[in-house]
Motif scaffolding. Sequence first.
Motif: not given
Length: 379
Positions: A38-45, A65-75
């Motif tokens: 459902f979050l992906a459908l909202f993202l598409w719209i 990132c919320w849709t796919f559960g991606v958390y990014v750390k940078t160095k």
Amino acid sequence: MALTVDKLINDDRFCGDNVFQFVAFLPFALLLLVARVFLALFLWIASIILPNKSAVRQMLSTLACWTFGVYVKTKGTRDPRCSVMVANYVSCLDSLAASHVLGTISLRKWKVPPFFASTLGIRNAAQFVRKQHFADCPNKPVLLQPEGGPTNGKGLLKFTDWPFQIGNRVQPVAITVERLFTNVTVHRQSDARDKFPWSDALWFLCTPVTVFQLRLLPPLERLDDDDNVFAARLRQTLAEALEVEMTEFKWEELNRGSTATRREPPAELVRLARQVKEVLPRVPMRDIMRDLSVTRSVDVTITNFLEGVTPFTPEPSDAPTPSTSQAQPRYVTPVPTGVFPKSAKERQLSFQEKKAQMIADARKRYIERHGLSLALNNC
């Protein structure tokens, strides 16, 4: 120990040690999947309705990132003078992670809907014009992943051809991914470079979080290097940062190897095991078969046993102690000629001689290590 194809790929999705924990997690994973659809459908719209502004793109990237559960750390720190960044290839969502924190554009040949490509920071390589891009988006660097396809992160593939002339100053980016229970990428027979791996993306939706770590390395200057030498330097820098081995495999060979490994007949393993047994007669056949089922290489398996990588219990030897009056030893090390043969037949004979020399040397090392009393030819 040399890396083989099977050590660079994942054939199975499950990667945990506790199956019961994974089974208990499955109901929660299904609920998470429904919510994220459902979050992906909202993202598409939202991507269709909202204007193409930088603030809107950043918001859509965060939502993705919320849709796919991606958390990014940078160095490390991004060098604003670098218009090209080069990274290793770990998953189908590397481009999303890099686009979210670095604002990069990734080049892909995937046939995906335009809104999906734009949200993930993807642009079709065939439609990419470098000069026009840098005129329109001077602050949006290009992310290249010249391995051509993902691995499990245990080695670095051979770089493919560049889609365009890389600049004189390039910043390497080392990418690592962590996730509980399931592997990020699984190789299948149907995998192709121009098809988006939807099954891998589906598992992102089911997983609570997938942690990407992007390590920005110091930029490299071209100096007087051509593209090939400069690419080799970039590859060496990434391999050292990731602490992995550089391989000579290309992604196409890797993908073919995954299918060939699963379909290889047992008779082929038996044939290879007999070759190993001739060189290492005291190694039990079951240990040879077990190691060959992983390496699929006579040379690598022999090296594993000789160097103690693969443990085994030696079988008792029935051979009597040879005397000086015995005949000449069976295994003789051939002397290489040092001349490259002209004909195919001569080259094949040369290959067989080199192979025989290698096996004889390995047998000699094995006998010396285990203190066996066998006659050896010292030539």
